[in-house]
Design a protein around this motif. Structure first.
Motif, short mmCIF file in Angstrom:
data_model
loop_
_atom_site.label_atom_id
_atom_site.label_comp_id
_atom_site.label_asym_id
_atom_site.label_seq_id
_atom_site.Cartn_x
_atom_site.Cartn_y
_atom_site.Cartn_z
N LYS A 24 -14.08 -4.72 -4.05
CA LYS A 24 -14.19 -5.26 -3.07
C LYS A 24 -14.52 -6.64 -2.67
N VAL A 25 -13.60 -7.58 -2.07
CA VAL A 25 -13.98 -9.11 -1.78
C VAL A 25 -13.87 -8.85 0.42
N VAL A 26 -14.91 -9.21 0.74
CA VAL A 26 -14.76 -9.43 2.24
C VAL A 26 -14.33 -11.07 2.75
N PHE A 27 -14.39 -11.32 3.63
CA PHE A 27 -13.78 -12.35 3.50
C PHE A 27 -14.87 -12.78 5.15
N SER A 28 -15.49 -12.75 5.07
CA SER A 28 -16.50 -13.51 6.44
C SER A 28 -17.34 -14.59 6.74
N SER A 29 -17.54 -15.65 7.69
CA SER A 29 -18.63 -16.81 8.08
C SER A 29 -19.92 -15.54 9.01
N THR A 30 -19.87 -14.74 9.15
CA THR A 30 -20.88 -13.92 10.44
C THR A 30 -21.74 -13.15 10.02
N ILE A 31 -21.53 -12.41 8.19
CA ILE A 31 -22.06 -11.85 7.33
C ILE A 31 -22.70 -11.90 6.34
N ASP A 32 -23.55 -12.31 5.97
CA ASP A 32 -24.53 -12.75 4.94
C ASP A 32 -24.78 -11.75 3.60
N LYS A 33 -24.12 -10.28 3.98
CA LYS A 33 -24.70 -9.18 2.91
C LYS A 33 -23.70 -7.84 3.16
N VAL A 34 -23.51 -7.34 1.64
CA VAL A 34 -21.97 -6.90 1.57
C VAL A 34 -22.47 -5.95 0.20
N ASP A 35 -22.13 -4.60 -0.13
CA ASP A 35 -22.44 -3.57 -0.45
C ASP A 35 -21.79 -3.11 -1.09
N TRP A 36 -21.45 -1.92 -2.14
CA TRP A 36 -20.67 -1.35 -3.02
C TRP A 36 -19.17 -1.74 -3.52
N ASN A 37 -19.59 -2.15 -4.65
CA ASN A 37 -18.96 -3.13 -5.39
C ASN A 37 -18.37 -4.19 -4.58
N THR A 38 -18.90 -4.64 -3.86
CA THR A 38 -18.24 -5.80 -3.33
C THR A 38 -18.32 -7.37 -3.32
N ARG A 39 -18.20 -8.18 -2.85
CA ARG A 39 -18.38 -9.65 -3.34
C ARG A 39 -17.77 -10.30 -1.41
N LEU A 40 -19.11 -11.05 -0.94
CA LEU A 40 -18.49 -11.25 0.65
C LEU A 40 -18.40 -13.27 -0.02
N VAL A 41 -17.00 -13.73 0.09
CA VAL A 41 -16.64 -14.99 0.41
C VAL A 41 -16.44 -15.52 2.06
N THR A 42 -17.41 -16.98 2.28
CA THR A 42 -17.24 -17.46 3.02
C THR A 42 -16.63 -18.52 3.48
N GLY A 43 -15.83 -19.48 2.57
CA GLY A 43 -15.15 -19.99 2.58
C GLY A 43 -14.15 -19.72 2.68
N ASP A 44 -12.82 -20.95 2.30
CA ASP A 44 -11.49 -20.28 2.71
C ASP A 44 -10.52 -19.76 1.86
N ALA A 45 -10.43 -18.61 2.83
CA ALA A 45 -9.66 -17.26 2.68
C ALA A 45 -8.37 -17.37 1.61
N ILE A 46 -7.62 -18.39 2.67
CA ILE A 46 -6.02 -18.90 1.55
C ILE A 46 -6.12 -18.83 -0.35
N ALA A 47 -7.50 -20.32 0.16
CA ALA A 47 -7.40 -20.47 -1.41
C ALA A 47 -8.32 -19.63 -2.15
N GLU A 48 -9.10 -18.54 -2.41
CA GLU A 48 -9.38 -17.76 -2.65
C GLU A 48 -8.59 -16.74 -2.83
N ILE A 49 -7.58 -16.23 -1.69
CA ILE A 49 -6.46 -15.13 -2.46
C ILE A 49 -5.32 -15.21 -2.97
N THR A 50 -5.06 -17.21 -2.97
CA THR A 50 -4.75 -17.37 -3.85
C THR A 50 -4.90 -17.75 -4.83
N ARG A 51 -5.95 -17.79 -5.70
CA ARG A 51 -6.84 -17.34 -6.79
C ARG A 51 -6.54 -16.26 -6.89
N LEU A 52 -6.70 -15.17 -6.75
CA LEU A 52 -7.16 -14.19 -7.04
C LEU A 52 -5.39 -13.23 -7.35
#
Length: 188
Positions: free
Chosen positions: A86-114
């Motif tokens: 899982k990938v969580v896109f947020s600039s207001t949380i600082d920690k995620v769990d359960w096979n998840t990575r946090l993206v705090t930057g440009d969501a569209i750029a990251e989704i395009t890359r994925l």
């Protein structure tokens, strides 16, 4: 290239949550609808979440298989949810769990890359995140399970768009309780 699918339960008037983020209008899904969503989750290679949906999902599904009275399908959904990257896109949380990575930057750029990577389909959820992906033309498929209820306002499934998006109907199905599933692919 990976396929990006935006799918959620919604009201007949197009809201994923009523005013105040109230999702009580949906009640528990029928066994058949829950199975349909489970099948979609099994096929997904990656789940993309906005903050609110992440908070909702992560408040229950990490231990959903341990809840009293959990059905075999709920047990499988919980296990699949934990195992699916899982990938969580947020600039207001600082920690995620359960096979998840946090993206705090440009969501569209990251989704395009994925999307450009090899792999199974990706699911996207959360109105704000999916709305940004929709405006950027990144959604390949829409799956809507419309419940027979009108709430009059709240969080819409669709966002305002700058241009038309032509769609092709690929599935319709009726579930118990009058829930109607429609799936559309984006015509490019």
């Amino acid at each position: 290239m990976r396929k990006l699918i935006y799918g959620m339960n919604l009201t007949l008037d197009g809201y994923i949550a009523a005013a105040g983020d109230d999702i009580g209008w949906s009640g528990p899904p029928s066994d058949e609808l829950f199975q349909w969503w489970l099948d979609q989750e099994r096929e997904s290679g990656l789940s993309l979440y906005g903050r609110k949906l992440w908070e909702t999902m992560s408040s229950y599904w990490p231990t959903g298989d341990q809840q009293p009275g959990a059905t075999p399908e709920e047990i499988e959904f919980a296990r699949n949810w934990r195992d699916t990257p899982k990938v969580v896109f947020s600039s207001t949380i600082d920690k995620v769990d359960w096979n998840t990575r946090l993206v705090t930057g440009d969501a569209i750029a990251e989704i395009t890359r994925l999307k450009a990577e090899d792999g199974g389909p990706m699911n996207i959820g959360g109105a704000t995140l999916a709305g940004a992906a929709m405006r950027a033309g990144l959604i390949d498929e829409y799956a809507m399970a419309a419940y027979p209820v009108l709430v009059g306002g709240g969080t819409p499934f669709f966002t305002a768009l700058d241009s038309w998006v032509n769609l092709k109907l690929v599935e319709t199905r009726t579930f118990p309780g009058g829930v109607v599933l429609t799936r559309y692919e984006t015509r490019r």
